[in-house]
Design a protein around this motif. Structure first.
Motif, PDB file in Angstrom:
ATOM      1  N   ALA A   1      20.351  -4.479 -30.914  1.00 36.35           N
ATOM      2  CA  ALA A   1      21.010  -3.714 -29.855  1.00 36.35           C
ATOM      3  C   ALA A   1      19.981  -3.093 -28.921  1.00 36.35           C
ATOM      4  O   ALA A   1      18.886  -2.715 -29.342  1.00 36.35           O
ATOM      5  CB  ALA A   1      21.870  -2.625 -30.477  1.00 36.35           C
ATOM      6  N   TRP A   2      20.325  -3.073 -27.658  1.00 36.14           N
ATOM      7  CA  TRP A   2      19.500  -2.389 -26.655  1.00 36.14           C
ATOM      8  C   TRP A   2      20.398  -1.492 -25.832  1.00 36.14           C
ATOM      9  O   TRP A   2      21.566  -1.804 -25.635  1.00 36.14           O
ATOM     10  CB  TRP A   2      18.868  -3.393 -25.681  1.00 36.14           C
ATOM     11  N   THR A   3      19.829  -0.403 -25.344  1.00 36.41           N
ATOM     12  CA  THR A   3      20.582   0.354 -24.342  1.00 36.41           C
ATOM     13  C   THR A   3      19.882   0.169 -23.003  1.00 36.41           C
ATOM     14  O   THR A   3      18.661   0.036 -22.943  1.00 36.41           O
ATOM     15  CB  THR A   3      20.636   1.859 -24.676  1.00 36.41           C
ATOM     16  N   THR A   4      20.665   0.136 -21.952  1.00 36.58           N
ATOM     17  CA  THR A   4      20.074   0.018 -20.618  1.00 36.58           C
ATOM     18  C   THR A   4      20.470   1.231 -19.804  1.00 36.58           C
ATOM     19  O   THR A   4      21.552   1.785 -19.998  1.00 36.58           O
ATOM     20  CB  THR A   4      20.561  -1.246 -19.884  1.00 36.58           C
ATOM     21  N   LYS A   5      19.575   1.638 -18.892  1.00 37.82           N
ATOM     22  CA  LYS A   5      19.822   2.851 -18.114  1.00 37.82           C
ATOM     23  C   LYS A   5      20.812   2.622 -16.988  1.00 37.82           C
ATOM     24  O   LYS A   5      21.434   3.545 -16.499  1.00 37.82           O
ATOM     25  CB  LYS A   5      18.507   3.350 -17.499  1.00 37.82           C
ATOM     26  N   ASN A   6      20.903   1.379 -16.561  1.00 36.48           N
ATOM     27  CA  ASN A   6      21.793   1.094 -15.429  1.00 36.48           C
ATOM     28  C   ASN A   6      22.095  -0.405 -15.363  1.00 36.48           C
ATOM     29  O   ASN A   6      21.652  -1.178 -16.222  1.00 36.48           O
ATOM     30  CB  ASN A   6      21.163   1.571 -14.116  1.00 36.48           C
ATOM     31  N   LEU A   7      22.831  -0.770 -14.346  1.00 31.55           N
ATOM     32  CA  LEU A   7      23.283  -2.154 -14.224  1.00 31.55           C
ATOM     33  C   LEU A   7      22.108  -3.118 -14.050  1.00 31.55           C
ATOM     34  O   LEU A   7      22.092  -4.210 -14.618  1.00 31.55           O
ATOM     35  CB  LEU A   7      24.238  -2.260 -13.025  1.00 31.55           C
ATOM     36  N   HIS A   8      21.136  -2.701 -13.266  1.00 40.94           N
ATOM     37  CA  HIS A   8      20.007  -3.588 -13.010  1.00 40.94           C
ATOM     38  C   HIS A   8      19.277  -3.918 -14.316  1.00 40.94           C
ATOM     39  O   HIS A   8      18.948  -5.074 -14.583  1.00 40.94           O
ATOM     40  CB  HIS A   8      19.046  -2.948 -11.999  1.00 40.94           C
ATOM     41  N   GLU A   9      19.086  -2.908 -15.135  1.00 42.44           N
ATOM     42  CA  GLU A   9      18.439  -3.146 -16.432  1.00 42.44           C
ATOM     43  C   GLU A   9      19.257  -4.084 -17.311  1.00 42.44           C
ATOM     44  O   GLU A   9      18.704  -4.862 -18.077  1.00 42.44           O
ATOM     45  CB  GLU A   9      18.258  -1.808 -17.166  1.00 42.44           C
ATOM     46  N   LEU A  10      20.571  -3.963 -17.176  1.00 38.32           N
ATOM     47  CA  LEU A  10      21.451  -4.848 -17.954  1.00 38.32           C
ATOM     48  C   LEU A  10      21.154  -6.305 -17.601  1.00 38.32           C
ATOM     49  O   LEU A  10      20.996  -7.165 -18.484  1.00 38.32           O
ATOM     50  CB  LEU A  10      22.914  -4.504 -17.657  1.00 38.32           C
ATOM     51  N   PHE A  11      21.057  -6.588 -16.315  1.00 36.69           N
ATOM     52  CA  PHE A  11      20.756  -7.960 -15.892  1.00 36.69           C
ATOM     53  C   PHE A  11      19.367  -8.386 -16.380  1.00 36.69           C
ATOM     54  O   PHE A  11      19.161  -9.528 -16.769  1.00 36.69           O
ATOM     55  CB  PHE A  11      20.877  -8.096 -14.371  1.00 36.69           C
ATOM     56  N   GLU A  12      18.429  -7.451 -16.365  1.00 38.59           N
ATOM     57  CA  GLU A  12      17.070  -7.769 -16.829  1.00 38.59           C
ATOM     58  C   GLU A  12      17.058  -8.132 -18.311  1.00 38.59           C
ATOM     59  O   GLU A  12      16.449  -9.113 -18.733  1.00 38.59           O
ATOM     60  CB  GLU A  12      16.146  -6.580 -16.574  1.00 38.59           C
ATOM     61  N   ILE A  13      17.777  -7.304 -19.098  1.00 36.33           N
ATOM     62  CA  ILE A  13      17.847  -7.569 -20.548  1.00 36.33           C
ATOM     63  C   ILE A  13      18.448  -8.952 -20.786  1.00 36.33           C
ATOM     64  O   ILE A  13      17.982  -9.718 -21.636  1.00 36.33           O
ATOM     65  CB  ILE A  13      18.717  -6.503 -21.245  1.00 36.33           C
ATOM     66  N   TYR A  14      19.484  -9.275 -20.015  1.00 35.27           N
ATOM     67  CA  TYR A  14      20.122 -10.577 -20.176  1.00 35.27           C
ATOM     68  C   TYR A  14      19.141 -11.697 -19.878  1.00 35.27           C
ATOM     69  O   TYR A  14      19.014 -12.657 -20.625  1.00 35.27           O
ATOM     70  CB  TYR A  14      21.371 -10.678 -19.288  1.00 35.27           C
ATOM     71  N   GLN A  15      18.453 -11.556 -18.765  1.00 32.89           N
ATOM     72  CA  GLN A  15      17.529 -12.603 -18.365  1.00 32.89           C
ATOM     73  C   GLN A  15      16.480 -12.847 -19.441  1.00 32.89           C
ATOM     74  O   GLN A  15      16.154 -13.977 -19.788  1.00 32.89           O
ATOM     75  CB  GLN A  15      16.849 -12.197 -17.060  1.00 32.89           C
ATOM     76  N   GLN A  16      16.037 -11.723 -20.011  1.00 30.90           N
ATOM     77  CA  GLN A  16      14.994 -11.778 -21.013  1.00 30.90           C
ATOM     78  C   GLN A  16      15.489 -12.408 -22.311  1.00 30.90           C
ATOM     79  O   GLN A  16      14.774 -13.175 -22.941  1.00 30.90           O
ATOM     80  CB  GLN A  16      14.581 -10.330 -21.278  1.00 30.90           C
ATOM     81  N   HIS A  17      16.721 -12.090 -22.716  1.00 29.84           N
ATOM     82  CA  HIS A  17      17.138 -12.416 -24.072  1.00 29.84           C
ATOM     83  C   HIS A  17      18.114 -13.570 -24.190  1.00 29.84           C
ATOM     84  O   HIS A  17      18.366 -14.049 -25.299  1.00 29.84           O
ATOM     85  CB  HIS A  17      17.716 -11.172 -24.753  1.00 29.84           C
ATOM     86  N   ILE A  18      18.673 -14.022 -23.085  1.00 33.37           N
ATOM     87  CA  ILE A  18      19.631 -15.132 -23.173  1.00 33.37           C
ATOM     88  C   ILE A  18      19.031 -16.352 -23.888  1.00 33.37           C
ATOM     89  O   ILE A  18      19.665 -16.909 -24.791  1.00 33.37           O
ATOM     90  CB  ILE A  18      20.180 -15.507 -21.766  1.00 33.37           C
ATOM     91  N   PRO A  19      17.806 -16.748 -23.559  1.00 34.37           N
ATOM     92  CA  PRO A  19      17.289 -17.969 -24.193  1.00 34.37           C
ATOM     93  C   PRO A  19      17.219 -17.864 -25.711  1.00 34.37           C
ATOM     94  O   PRO A  19      17.413 -18.846 -26.409  1.00 34.37           O
ATOM     95  CB  PRO A  19      15.877 -18.103 -23.600  1.00 34.37           C
TER      96      PRO A  19
ATOM     97  N   HIS B   1      24.529  -6.059 -27.217  1.00 30.88           N
ATOM     98  CA  HIS B   1      24.443  -6.551 -28.590  1.00 30.88           C
ATOM     99  C   HIS B   1      24.123  -8.043 -28.587  1.00 30.88           C
ATOM    100  O   HIS B   1      24.797  -8.818 -27.932  1.00 30.88           O
ATOM    101  CB  HIS B   1      25.766  -6.330 -29.333  1.00 30.88           C
ATOM    102  N   GLN B   2      23.092  -8.377 -29.356  1.00 28.75           N
ATOM    103  CA  GLN B   2      22.754  -9.792 -29.529  1.00 28.75           C
ATOM    104  C   GLN B   2      23.036 -10.156 -30.981  1.00 28.75           C
ATOM    105  O   GLN B   2      22.793  -9.343 -31.880  1.00 28.75           O
ATOM    106  CB  GLN B   2      21.258  -9.993 -29.249  1.00 28.75           C
ATOM    107  N   ALA B   3      23.559 -11.352 -31.214  1.00 30.12           N
ATOM    108  CA  ALA B   3      23.711 -11.804 -32.598  1.00 30.12           C
ATOM    109  C   ALA B   3      23.203 -13.232 -32.706  1.00 30.12           C
ATOM    110  O   ALA B   3      23.460 -14.052 -31.816  1.00 30.12           O
ATOM    111  CB  ALA B   3      25.167 -11.733 -33.032  1.00 30.12           C
TER     112      ALA B   3
END
Ligand SMILES: Cc1cc2nc3c(=O)[nH]c(=O)nc-3n(C[C@H](O)[C@H](O)[C@H](O)COP(=O)(O)OP(=O)(O)OC[C@H]3O[C@@H](n4cnc5c(N)ncnc54)[C@H](O)[C@@H]3O)c2cc1C
Ligand SMILES: NC(=O)c1ccc[n+]([C@@H]2O[C@H](COP(=O)([O-])OP(=O)(O)OC[C@H]3O[C@@H](n4cnc5c(N)ncnc54)[C@H](OP(=O)(O)O)[C@@H]3O)[C@@H](O)[C@H]2O)c1
Lengths: 259, 472
Positions: free
Chosen positions: B199-217, B241-243
């Motif tokens: 699990a990660w928390t993001t401070k805002n929407l932009h961070e959410l997109f960053e986390i996705y970009q980083q972890h999707i692969p 949340h990543q599983a």
């Protein structure tokens, strides 16, 4: 879920009080199935209702209300179950049924005419049974809905004038009271309307013009009462007093009254 | 015209409770029974609406004054091969039934929704996606073949290769062409009943997109829970949340973790409170101030070192069906129910559009109480809701008073979605207008729709409240 009515059937919608009821419902954006014998009159009423309800109310995200005429003689009782389902299908639902059809053929002072009496009972009473039994079954299963019966102050006591008409309205009022007692536990409202003298084709021949009331005002009060789920509504309300007095009069005085 | 028996009349609600209508409900248990319902519809001159578990939020499985053909009693598993993971079932089998049937053999449904109560037939009707859509595609991509009964009573078999047009339109076709009678699917092999969760928390929407970009692969599943109440620099702060699946051999005792009893959701939350009562606790919070608190609490708890530890293991069922933790949670929304607004936006403009949507909601004084964020990939199904991009699903409380305003807000958001090449999802929808439907599907798909309708349902018997609202 919105508690607003969306779909109604008015039986006896081609003129007089019934016509005014359709317009009153149109103002509120309710779709109406219009039932009576005269198709051309129904068309006329439906057309006007459409202009009243506005071209389209899509601005409030509801489809435009529909006004659909159905030609039917209420004495064709066997048509009713299928017709009620067909109208409901075309409307897309059913929240309110108003039984308004009625006739009051002129009867002379000393006239005893079985044919006339029979036709009065057939339209005013048996037609109501045919329609409102079906409506009651639907609403009982749906656990909601409103039934309105247009009875009359004429049913309060058996005056001299029109024995069969008065009987038909007295019986209708009793029938509606029974329906109400059956259906209230299922969340269904049954409203008895007792108009006084309303300025329609029917009242033209009536000698009595006391407190003559317009069909528009009557319709406004009827819909208001139906919305509140009032059990018995006199239109206008003043007739409640008259009714009280009539009921209090002993028979030996009552039979001497000349109206 | 024959009269329908009035005792079949039932009030039917969309799952969100904000829309409803009356229909004549029939629940046949056999294919023969289905055929009889089609005949009854013809005799009584009625339209038919298919319904599974009714888990669509809006009016997709409602049909005012129609015959509502509920397939939930056709719920037998017809064959199962634990070696190949191929299963054949009737349409009324639920996701719950399915996973519980196969898991002890080491398999899991390749795509599931956030709740386990939908039927497989209903899931094909909508072509549902999971939190793994970016990788696994929609459920339709795991269907090997299906049998479908057309309104004529004829049964056709379709696979991606034979009757492929029927295959790619009936799946995603929101019940417009025929009723699935049997469905064969490929399940997904799993080597443990557990998933690795981060699990990660993001401070805002932009961070959410960053986390996705980083972890999707590196993710098998990825989902974001978005707080739509905070604004300005905190707008769109989220929990992600990543599983990921266990590799073969990683779980020393797979037979243990794969047991159904070790999958099930705990019956109490925090060990003390019976979960069927939790919605009562939530009720005081389903107003704007209350939800602000809940959203804050969620972020706060997830940051606590013990409770919200960022790496842990969770069973498949716990991870997938989080929403089933709180049965009846929608009751906490009160009388008027709720609607969900989910739009799917191409990746180039998704961040901009979602920011705009959240701002529009806040400006209108109608902040969504929950936002769920997912990544998607395009698919070949005719009425697909998916895009090469992201979706944000927003939950709104509906009241008698806010209804008008809410529907107008949705209409305004539709315009933004359409201007950015976005799409909508019938399983969630209650507010689209005919013009939105036309615009997002496009000329060509609409022509195809009319053509297929003529071919498979020439009398236009199959209608729902949604289709009557949108297909004009
Ligand atoms: C809490 C919650 C979480 C959800 N999460 C997700 C999610 O993560 N991803 C997602 O994609 N969706 C999600 N959904 C939506 C849900 O998965 C879909 O609406 C699904 O279609 C529901 O299945 P159902 O059996 O209830 O079908 P219904 O809602 O009853 O019907 C859905 C459609 O399928 C048609 N249909 C039903 N049965 C058949 C049949 N046998 N043959 C042909 N057509 C049929 C119906 O006419 C209707 O158009 C969620 C819903 C809820 C309530
Ligand atoms: N006007 C009053 O003073 C007054 C007072 C008390 C109660 N009422 C009651 O109010 C109701 C309406 O009366 P109104 O004054 O408006 O009278 P109206 O103008 O004569 O209207 C009567 C309505 O009943 C319909 N009707 C008559 N016979 C019918 C049949 N066989 N089948 C179907 N519909 C039939 C008529 O339609 P078609 O002719 O087109 O079929 C018409 O729409 C009646 O029940 C009446 O008893 C009236």
């Amino acid at each position: 879920m919105s508690k607003k009515w969306k779909h109604a059937i008015v039986i006896g919608a081609s003129g007089g009080i019934g016509e005014a009821l359709v317009y009153e419902l149109a103002k509120e954006g309710v779709s109406v199935g219009l039932v009576a014998r005269r198709g051309s009159e129904l068309e006329r009423v439906a057309l006007k209702a459409r202009t009243i309800s506005g071209p389209s109310t899509t601005h409030n995200h509801q489809p435009a209300p529909k006004f659909i005429p159905f030609i039917h003689d209420v004495t064709n009782y066997s048509e009713v179950p299928a017709l009620l389902q067909e109208i409901t299908k075309q409307l897309g639902g059913l929240d309110l049924v108003i039984y308004n059809s009625g006739i009051m053929p002129p009867i002379a002072k000393d006239e005893y005419n079985f044919a006339k009496d029979k036709s009065i009972i057939e339209v005013n009473l048996l037609g109501a049974f045919a329609w409102l039994n079906e409506a009651a079954m639907r609403f009982q299963n749906a656990e909601c809905g409103t039934i309105v019966g247009i009875s009359s102050i004429a049913g309060e006591r058996g005056r001299r004038g029109m024995p069969a008409y008065m009987t038909s309205k007295a019986a209708l009022s009793t029938y509606l009271e029974s329906l109400r007692n059956r259906l209230s536990q299922h969340g269904v409202k049954v409203v008895t309307i007792k108009p006084g003298v309303i300025d329609t084709a029917m009242a033209k021949d009536s000698p009595n013009k006391l407190w003559l009331y317009s069909p528009e005002d009557a319709a406004h009060e009827i819909i208001g009462a139906a919305r509140r789920g009032v059990t018995v509504k006199y239109v206008p309300w003043k007739w409640r007093m008259i009714s009280f007095i009539l009921h209090s009069l002993p028979s030996f005085i009552f039979r001497r009254l000349s109206f | 015209m024959s009269v329908l028996p009035i005792d079949h009349l039932e009030k039917i609600e969309g799952w969100g409770g904000a829309v409803s209508s009356f229909g004549y409900v029939y629940r046949p248990a056999t294919v023969e029974g289905l055929r009889e319902v089609f005949e009854l519809a013809r005799r009584s001159n009625r339209n038919i609406t298919f319904r599974g578990s009714g888990r669509s939020y809006g009016d997709a499985a409602l049909g005012a004054e129609n015959i509502v053909l509920d397939t939930s009693r056709m719920n037998r598993i017809l064959s199962w091969d634990p070696n190949s993971g191929i299963i054949t079932m009737e349409p009324g089998v639920t996701i719950e039934q399915l996973w519980q049937y196969i898991i002890e053999d080491g398999w899991w449904p390749p795509v599931v929704s956030g709740t386990m109560y939908p039927t497989v037939g209903g899931c094909l009707g909508m072509n549902i996606h999971g939190k793994n859509n970016f990788k696994a595609g929609p459920i339709g991509e795991h269907v090997l073949s299906f049998d479908i009964m057309l309104p004529s009573g004829e049964i056709k078999t379709a696979t991606p290769d034979s009757e492929s047009e029927l295959f790619y339109s009936a799946i995603s076709g929101f019940g417009m062409f025929g009723v699935f009678t049997s469905i064969t699917m490929q399940m997904k092999k799993v080597y443990s009943g557990l998933l690795h969760v981060k699990a990660w928390t993001t401070k805002n929407l932009h961070e959410l997109f960053e986390i996705y970009q980083q972890h999707i692969p590196g993710s098998d599943y990825l989902v974001g829970w978005v707080d739509c109440i905070s604004s300005d620099e905190k707008l769109g702060r989220s929990i992600v949340h990543q599983a990921n699946y266990f590799k073969p051999g990683e779980d020393q005792n797979p037979a243990q973790s794969l047991r159904v009893s070790n999958q099930s959701l705990p019956n109490t939350i925090l060990g003390i409170f019976p979960k069927s009562f939790v919605w009562m606790l939530l009720r005081p919070f389903t107003n704007n101030a209350g939800m602000k608190f809940i959203n804050w609490l969620r972020v706060f708890v997830s940051r606590l070192p013990v409770v919200g530890k960022p790496v842990y293991e969770q069973s498949h069922a716990e991870f997938a069906f989080l929403l089933d933790y709180v049965p009846g949670w929608k009751k906490s929304y009160g009388q008027g129910g709720l609607i969900q607004y989910q739009s799917f936006i191409p990746k180039e403009s998704a961040e901009k559009v979602f920011r705009k949507q959240i701002e529009m909601c806040q400006e209108a004084g109608l902040p969504p109480y929950l936002g769920v964020f997912k990544q998607h990939k395009p698919d070949k199904f005719l009425f697909t809701h998916s895009v090469d991009g992201f979706s944000l699903a927003l939950d709104f409380k509906v009241t008698e008073k806010n209804r008008e305003k809410l529907w107008s807000l949705c209409a305004k958001m539709n315009d933004v979605v359409l201007a950015n090449g976005g799409r909508f999802y019938f399983a969630k929808d209650a507010t689209l207008r005919p013009q939105d439907f036309k615009a997002f599907l496009g000329e060509e798909t609409l022509k195809k729709f009319a053509e297929l309708k003529k071919r498979y349902d020439p009398e236009n018997i199959l209608q729902t409240d949604l289709s009557r609202r949108l297909v004009l």
